[in-house]
Design a protein around this motif. Sequence first.
Motif, mmCIF file in Angstrom:
data_model
loop_
_atom_site.group_PDB
_atom_site.id
_atom_site.type_symbol
_atom_site.label_atom_id
_atom_site.label_comp_id
_atom_site.label_asym_id
_atom_site.label_seq_id
_atom_site.Cartn_x
_atom_site.Cartn_y
_atom_site.Cartn_z
ATOM 1 N N CYS A 45 0.580 -1.526 -0.326
ATOM 2 C CA CYS A 45 0.056 0.154 -0.451
ATOM 3 C C CYS A 45 1.006 1.092 0.271
ATOM 4 N N ASP A 47 0.369 3.518 1.539
ATOM 5 C CA ASP A 47 0.304 3.784 3.790
ATOM 6 C C ASP A 47 1.820 4.276 3.310
ATOM 7 N N ALA A 70 -4.343 0.433 -1.107
ATOM 8 C CA ALA A 70 -4.779 -0.946 -0.462
ATOM 9 C C ALA A 70 -4.158 -2.072 -1.083
ATOM 10 N N HIS A 106 -2.429 -4.620 4.570
ATOM 11 C CA HIS A 106 -2.247 -4.439 6.291
ATOM 12 C C HIS A 106 -3.578 -3.958 7.126
ATOM 13 N N CYS A 109 -6.020 -0.174 6.378
ATOM 14 C CA CYS A 109 -6.517 0.597 6.039
ATOM 15 C C CYS A 109 -7.046 1.101 4.995
ATOM 16 N N GLY A 110 -7.117 2.689 4.635
ATOM 17 C CA GLY A 110 -7.432 3.767 4.191
ATOM 18 C C GLY A 110 -8.490 3.205 2.775
HETATM 19 ZN ZN LIG Z 1 -3.583 0.431 2.623
#
Ligand SMILES: [Zn+2]
Length: 213
Positions: A45, A47, A70, A106, A109-110
Motif C-alpha cells: 500500500c 500508506d 490498498a 495491512h 488501510c484507508g
Molecule cells: Zn492501505
Amino acid sequence: MSTTGVDKLMQGYRRYRDGDYQKSQPLIEELVTRGQRPDVAVVACSDSRVDPAILFQADPGDLFMVRNVANLVPPMEEEGTYHGTSAALEFAVLGLGVKHIIVLGHAHCGGIKLMMDPDPYDSAFKFVPAWVSMLNAAHRRVRATMANASLEERTRACEQNAVLVSLENLTTFPWVRDRIDAGELQLHGWYVDIATPELSAYDWEAGNFTPLA
Ligand SMILES: [Zn+2]
C-alpha cells in the motif's frame, strides 16, 4: 508535506549520504555495474506507515516495489493506456525475472475503509472509489458471510480479501501464469498488523492467514 517534513527529509538524506550509503557503496556500485536483479517484487500500500524496505530490513537491490492504494493488482486489461501497476509487474516479471511476488496487505488501510464506507469521504474523490471498486464482490461476500461480526473483524476480512483478489488477478496475466506453471515464480499473500507488528502469510492449503513465527 510541511516545510518541517521536507527539512526532515534533507537531514535524513545527509545522514544517508554520510552513513548508510558509505557502508553499502560496494553493493550499490555492483548494482549499478551489473544492473538490478531482485528476487522479490512486493505489491504494498502507499500508506506512509507500511514501508516494506523498513519492515523487512531490505538492502538496495533486494525489493522491486509496487505501491498503490490498498496494495491492489488489477486484472489484465488490454483497453486503456496508463496501467501503472500492470506495467510495474510486467517489468518485474518479464524484465527482471523476479522469482517471488508478495502482495502485502495491512491493518488500518484507508483505501479499504473507503471501499467499505465511502460516505465520510469528500465526494471529490473520484479515482480512489473507482480503483477500490475491484473489491466490491469480495466486500459483498464478507457482508453476506460475516453479518454478525464486528466492524473490526469485517474490516480485517476485507483487508485480507484484498490480498486474495490481487493474487487472483495476478494469474490473469499470461506471463505470470506461464512462469508459475514452469516453477519459476511463486505468489505470496502476506498481511501485517502495523501496530503490533504481527505478520501473517496466506496458507494456500488451510485457506487462511497464519501468523509467521
Ligand atoms: Zn492501505
